[in-house]
Design an enzyme around this catalytic site. Structure first.
Site, PDB file in Angstrom:
ATOM      1  N   HIS A   1      20.345  -9.001 -20.805  1.00 32.92           N
ATOM      2  CA  HIS A   1      19.026  -9.477 -20.416  1.00 32.92           C
ATOM      3  C   HIS A   1      19.140 -10.454 -19.250  1.00 32.92           C
ATOM      4  O   HIS A   1      20.239 -10.867 -18.853  1.00 32.92           O
ATOM      5  CB  HIS A   1      18.329 -10.116 -21.610  1.00 32.92           C
TER       6      HIS A   1
ATOM      7  N   GLU B   1      18.529 -13.622 -18.843  1.00 36.86           N
ATOM      8  CA  GLU B   1      19.177 -14.911 -19.067  1.00 36.86           C
ATOM      9  C   GLU B   1      20.696 -14.784 -18.998  1.00 36.86           C
ATOM     10  O   GLU B   1      21.379 -15.620 -18.385  1.00 36.86           O
ATOM     11  CB  GLU B   1      18.773 -15.464 -20.441  1.00 36.86           C
TER      12      GLU B   1
ATOM     13  N   CYS C   1      14.707 -13.776 -26.062  1.00 42.38           N
ATOM     14  CA  CYS C   1      14.611 -13.012 -27.312  1.00 42.38           C
ATOM     15  C   CYS C   1      15.396 -13.702 -28.416  1.00 42.38           C
ATOM     16  O   CYS C   1      16.346 -14.453 -28.157  1.00 42.38           O
ATOM     17  CB  CYS C   1      15.092 -11.578 -27.104  1.00 42.38           C
TER      18      CYS C   1
ATOM     19  N   ALA D   1      -6.333   6.186  -1.895  1.00 48.04           N
ATOM     20  CA  ALA D   1      -6.418   5.763  -0.502  1.00 48.04           C
ATOM     21  C   ALA D   1      -7.847   5.987  -0.027  1.00 48.04           C
ATOM     22  O   ALA D   1      -8.440   7.028  -0.312  1.00 48.04           O
ATOM     23  CB  ALA D   1      -5.437   6.551   0.368  1.00 48.04           C
TER      24      ALA D   1
ATOM     25  N   LEU E   1       3.185  17.083  -5.935  1.00 50.61           N
ATOM     26  CA  LEU E   1       3.290  15.927  -6.835  1.00 50.61           C
ATOM     27  C   LEU E   1       4.728  15.544  -7.140  1.00 50.61           C
ATOM     28  O   LEU E   1       5.056  15.098  -8.237  1.00 50.61           O
ATOM     29  CB  LEU E   1       2.510  16.176  -8.141  1.00 50.61           C
TER      30      LEU E   1
ATOM     31  N   ARG F   1       9.053  12.494  -2.307  1.00 51.65           N
ATOM     32  CA  ARG F   1       9.819  12.942  -1.146  1.00 51.65           C
ATOM     33  C   ARG F   1      10.202  11.700  -0.355  1.00 51.65           C
ATOM     34  O   ARG F   1       9.386  11.145   0.395  1.00 51.65           O
ATOM     35  CB  ARG F   1       9.001  13.936  -0.310  1.00 51.65           C
TER      36      ARG F   1
ATOM     37  N   GLU G   1      -3.659  10.081  -9.314  1.00 50.16           N
ATOM     38  CA  GLU G   1      -3.914  10.096  -7.874  1.00 50.16           C
ATOM     39  C   GLU G   1      -5.255  10.741  -7.528  1.00 50.16           C
ATOM     40  O   GLU G   1      -5.424  11.311  -6.457  1.00 50.16           O
ATOM     41  CB  GLU G   1      -2.758  10.788  -7.157  1.00 50.16           C
TER      42      GLU G   1
ATOM     43  N   SER H   1     -13.977   8.033 -14.484  1.00 51.16           N
ATOM     44  CA  SER H   1     -13.920   8.236 -15.934  1.00 51.16           C
ATOM     45  C   SER H   1     -12.845   7.359 -16.576  1.00 51.16           C
ATOM     46  O   SER H   1     -13.060   6.773 -17.642  1.00 51.16           O
ATOM     47  CB  SER H   1     -13.655   9.714 -16.245  1.00 51.16           C
TER      48      SER H   1
END
Length: 388
Positions: free
Chosen positions: A53, A55, A81, A159, A213, A216, A311, A319
């Protein structure tokens, strides 16, 4: 020093923690710094699940630099933790290092791991904070969703032009955002794919853009060679296997079509499934339309998706927002103006008569990027105090 004096150091810990974004999944992203005489002398972050972790990484850095942790204050974005999991309890590592003051950004929301602050305080360690709580909460917003629900963490990316349009009236959207912004989207897809997540689009976007999708990338990055995210399409119109869509031709077995439950056993659905595409039946919501919450839960439970990157398009985005299912909204705002009231809007499908009916989000970050403005928005109901 007061809590507010540690804010700059905590913000540096937040910045460091982002280095573990995606690779730390399904753990929270956490950063830590050791502070002595008003400056950072060691640092660390959680690199990956199963690895030490933040720390412990910070203490290792201190050892390499010859820094005595007992002379320092530890600033960590999440409460150390207090349980033995894949790694030993960080609270014990902090005590063993002789640290006498710890500043936290956020209490651990995981009841199994929580209690580190109590253990430290009982041993005589001064525990301060939360400091920069909102920033630290945003840092682990994904982990909070995983802890409190059975659905994936949902990132909405869109966008738009300055007048809030995502395409011309003829459906053309290439390219609204800059080349640099588009590369950033591919890096985002790569991160989601690295974690086994999915990219989701609506049927309209699927047909208009014919997207692949996939990420790249033209830069070297840990996620560059990771698996591509699942391609998910939410639609009420099932395509034919003969249609020339990229995801059907090039990655059918990595594609999920989310279609109405009543259509999932039709001959058209069976023919599509024979190509390798997976069919996910989507229930109808009580008020009509797709039950998006149930669909997202199925994506996590059946396909192991911790993240869903949506996207578009505008109606699906509306929605998701309306259902309170957007955890992070990344808006790439381009300095363009269409000034056409028939161009495709950023959001659509509602008809409020009063401003009070609007869905409000909180601006978490905004900055220029590649000629555009990148804005990150989050739900306005995030708990916690204002940042120190």
């Amino acid at each position: 020093m007061t809590d507010s004096d540690f804010a700059p150091f905590m913000r540096e810990a937040v910045r460091l923690a982002e280095n573990g974004r995606w690779t730390a999944c399904p753990n929270p992203t956490v950063g830590a710094v050791l502070v002595r005489d008003g400056r950072i002398v060691a640092s660390g972050w959680h690199h990956a699940a199963g690895r030490p972790h933040a720390e412990v990484e910070c203490l290792r850095d201190a050892a390499e630099k010859g820094v005595a942790p007992s002379e320092c204050t530890l600033c960590v974005t999440l409460e150390p933790c207090n349980h033995l999991g894949k790694t030993p309890p960080c609270s014990k590592a902090v005590l063993a290092a002789g640290i006498r003051r710890v500043v936290i950004g956020l209490r651990d929301p995981n009841p199994v791991a929580a209690g580190g602050c109590k253990t430290l305080a009982a041993a005589g360690v001064e525990v301060l904070g939360p400091v920069c709580e909102r920033e630290c909460r945003d840092l682990v917003a994904d982990f909070l969703v995983w802890q409190s629900s059975s659905r994936p963490y949902v990132i909405l990316k869109m966008a738009a032009t300055m007048d809030g349009r995502i395409a011309t009236r003829s459906g053309r959207s290439q390219w609204i955002s800059s080349e640099e912004s588009r590369r950033e989207v591919h890096r985002l897809r790569a991160g989601v794919g690295l974690c086994g997540g999915a990219v989701l689009v609506g049927g309209g976007t699927f047909r208009a853009d014919n997207p692949l999708l996939t990420p790249r990338l033209d830069v070297k990055a840990p996620a560059e060679h990771s698996p591509a995210p699942l391609a998910c399409v939410l639609t009420s119109s099932i395509p034919s296997p003969e249609d020339s869509f990229h995801i059907l031709r090039e990655r059918a077995e990595e594609t999920v079509f989310c279609i109405p439950e009543k259509d999932a056993t039709t001959p058209a659905a069976r023919r599509l499934g024979q190509t390798g595409v997976r069919i996910l039946p989507v229930q109808e919501a009580p008020g009509g339309g797709a039950d998006l919450a149930a669909m997202l839960t199925h994506l996590r439970e059946k396909f192991g998706c911790p993240y869903v990157l949506c996207e578009g398009g505008g109606r699906l985005a509306t929605s998701l927002l309306d259902a309170g299912l957007v955890d992070e909204f990344r808006l790439h705002l381009a300095p363009l103006f269409l000034a056409d009231d028939k161009a495709a809007p950023l959001f659509t499908g509602k008809a409020p008569l009063e401003i009070a009916e609007a869905r409000r989000l909180r601006v978490a970050n905004a900055h220029p990027f590649g000629g555009d403005v990148h804005i990150t928005l989050r739900p306005d109901c995030a708990a916690g105090k204002e940042d120190v």
